[in-house]
Enzyme design. Structure first.
Site, mmCIF file in Angstrom:
data_model
loop_
_atom_site.group_PDB
_atom_site.id
_atom_site.type_symbol
_atom_site.label_atom_id
_atom_site.label_comp_id
_atom_site.label_asym_id
_atom_site.label_seq_id
_atom_site.Cartn_x
_atom_site.Cartn_y
_atom_site.Cartn_z
ATOM 1 N N THR A 211 0.851 -1.198 0.000
ATOM 2 C CA THR A 211 0.000 0.000 0.000
ATOM 3 C C THR A 211 0.886 1.247 0.000
ATOM 4 O O THR A 211 2.088 1.157 -0.280
ATOM 5 C CB THR A 211 -1.005 -0.041 1.179
ATOM 6 O OG1 THR A 211 -1.914 1.054 1.055
ATOM 7 C CG2 THR A 211 -0.333 0.027 2.546
ATOM 8 N N ASN A 212 0.326 2.397 0.292
ATOM 9 C CA ASN A 212 1.102 3.652 0.288
ATOM 10 C C ASN A 212 0.653 4.507 1.469
ATOM 11 O O ASN A 212 -0.214 4.112 2.243
ATOM 12 C CB ASN A 212 0.903 4.373 -1.046
ATOM 13 C CG ASN A 212 -0.556 4.636 -1.319
ATOM 14 O OD1 ASN A 212 -1.202 5.417 -0.634
ATOM 15 N ND2 ASN A 212 -1.114 3.956 -2.305
#
Ligand code: CTP
Length: 396
Positions: A211-212
């Site tokens: 993810t980020n």
């Protein structure tokens, strides 16, 4: 830019429930948002919380009697009824709801309600059996049919110790609904705006994701502000730690592919698509079906490109993208406008102070399809949302 509550005249009706203490918090939040709050308390409410408490929070007189010889207002129920932008009853007891449904006018709050033309919101709070009672249900239906917005009650622990339907909804939900009701005739009324938010999560195996750092705050701010300006809003969101905005259709997704499907479904017939989500650019090509054990010293994960949702979304809607850049901001932003055929891109330098992921502020540059550049100063994400929507409104 001030929010929709700023400068609004709100009549806050408080009736005799233990949830009265929560109305103090509501009054406080409304005042903090710049609203003028005039409280009218029923006799029962004054037994739970003193008028002085509301007076101290709102800095305005509190009405408790229909004919108060000391009041500054000559005929309060008429004066407040006329100046109100909205009348909110929170908490509303079963008894008070019955009085409203019957059209009685035997106290200052019921008389104000009969005399006003302002939109009305009622937030019930009562024992679960009283709420379930057909009489209460019938009364609530009557109010709904007359155009009153009923918010709640919520399920939870009640004063009786039982768990059931009857709790006053929490302050953010009340404030959100008040904002939406006040904004329903705003400059985006009649338009549908689809907003995406959050960082997508691409599974590696059943327990791990790629993810980020996106917090979702920018997209949620756009969704709330669009709602407060009268739009119908669909928020397609990847996982965030934020509470769902109220009076917004929330579609929850995990991966880029799920977001693509949800956006595709939502934009049909929409007037604008605002892609604030940080969509993963790559996803694991073949996620493991079982948890990967740490048997080897290194682990390589094969990644494949995700579809570019914004680029492939085509239709008669305004397209707004975001570009989080760490270098060559304008050049990259212009490239994305052309490549994704956007009307507008919101570019931000994630290395600048107070800007980027997780913060409540943002420093952005708006770049349009003609190459026009609007360099905005550091401002709250809600203010940035207003500026973006100002541009969207011009384009609609
Ligand atoms: N976007 C999208 N689908 C993707 C990737 C990005 O719809 N698979 C959208 C984002 O929501 C954003 C815009 O495209 O509105 C730009 O995203 P960004 O990550 O800055 O640009 P990319 O096109 O991914 O280019 P790069 O990562 O190379 O800068």
């Amino acid at each position: 830019m001030p929010g929709v509550l700023h400068g609004k005249n709100i009549v806050l009706g408080v009736t005799g429930s233990i949830a009265c203490y929560k109305a103090l918090d509501l009054a406080s939040k409304l005042v903090q948002a710049g609203a003028l709050v005039n409280t009218i308390m029923s006799y029962g409410a004054t037994r739970f919380v003193t008028p002085l408490a509301f007076r101290s929070i709102t800095h305005r007189p509190v009405v408790t009697e229909t004919f108060d010889p000391d009041s500054e207002l000559s005929v309060e129920h008429v004066a407040l009824a006329e100046s109100a932008d909205i009348v909110v009853v929170a908490p509303a007891t079963a008894h008070f709801i019955a009085k409203m449904a019957a059209g009685l006018a035997d106290d200052p709050l019921t008389t104000t309600i009969l005399a006003t033309r302002a939109p009305m919101m009622v937030a019930p709070a009562m024992d679960a059996h009283m709420y379930d009672n057909p009489a209460t249900q019938e009364n609530l239906s009557k109010l709904k049919d007359r155009g009153v917005l009923i918010v709640g009650p919520a399920i939870g622990r009640l004063a009786s110790g039982l768990v059931g339907m009857g709790r006053l909804v929490e302050t953010p939900e009340l404030v959100g609904n008040i904002s939406a009701l006040l904004g329903r005739k705003g400059d985006l009324a009649g338009y549908t705006v689809v907003v995406s938010a959050g960082g997508t999560q691409e599974p590696v195996d059943p327990v791990r994701v790629i993810t980020n750092r996106s917090s979702g705050k920018m997209g949620y701010a756009v969704a709330e502000v669009a709602r407060d300006r009268g739009a119908r809003v669909v928020l397609v969101t990847a996982p965030t730690s934020l509470a769902d905005p109220v009076a917004v259709e929330v579609v929850k997704v995990g991966t880029a592919l799920e977001m693509r499907d949800a956006v595709k479904d939502s934009v049909a017939g929409a007037d604008a698509l605002i892609m604030a989500a940080a969509v993963a650019d790559y996803m694991p090509v073949s996620p493991a079906s079982q948890k990967v054990k740490k048997d080897s010293d290194t682990w390589s994960i094969g990644l494949g490109k995700t579809p570019d949702i914004l680029e492939e979304s085509r239709g008669r809607f305004i397209k707004v993208g975001f570009a989080a850049e760490s270098e060559d901001l304008l050049e990259n932003a212009r490239g994305k406008v052309l490549r994704k055929s956007l009307d507008l891109i919101v570019a931000n330098d994630i290395t600048a102070e107070g800007s980027g992921f997780g913060t409540d502020t943002n420093k952005v540059v708006l770049v349009d399809r003609d190459g026009g550049v609007e360099d905005l100063p550091l401002m709250s994400k809600h203010e940035v949302a207003h500026r973006i929507l100002d541009r969207v409104r011009q384009l609609l």
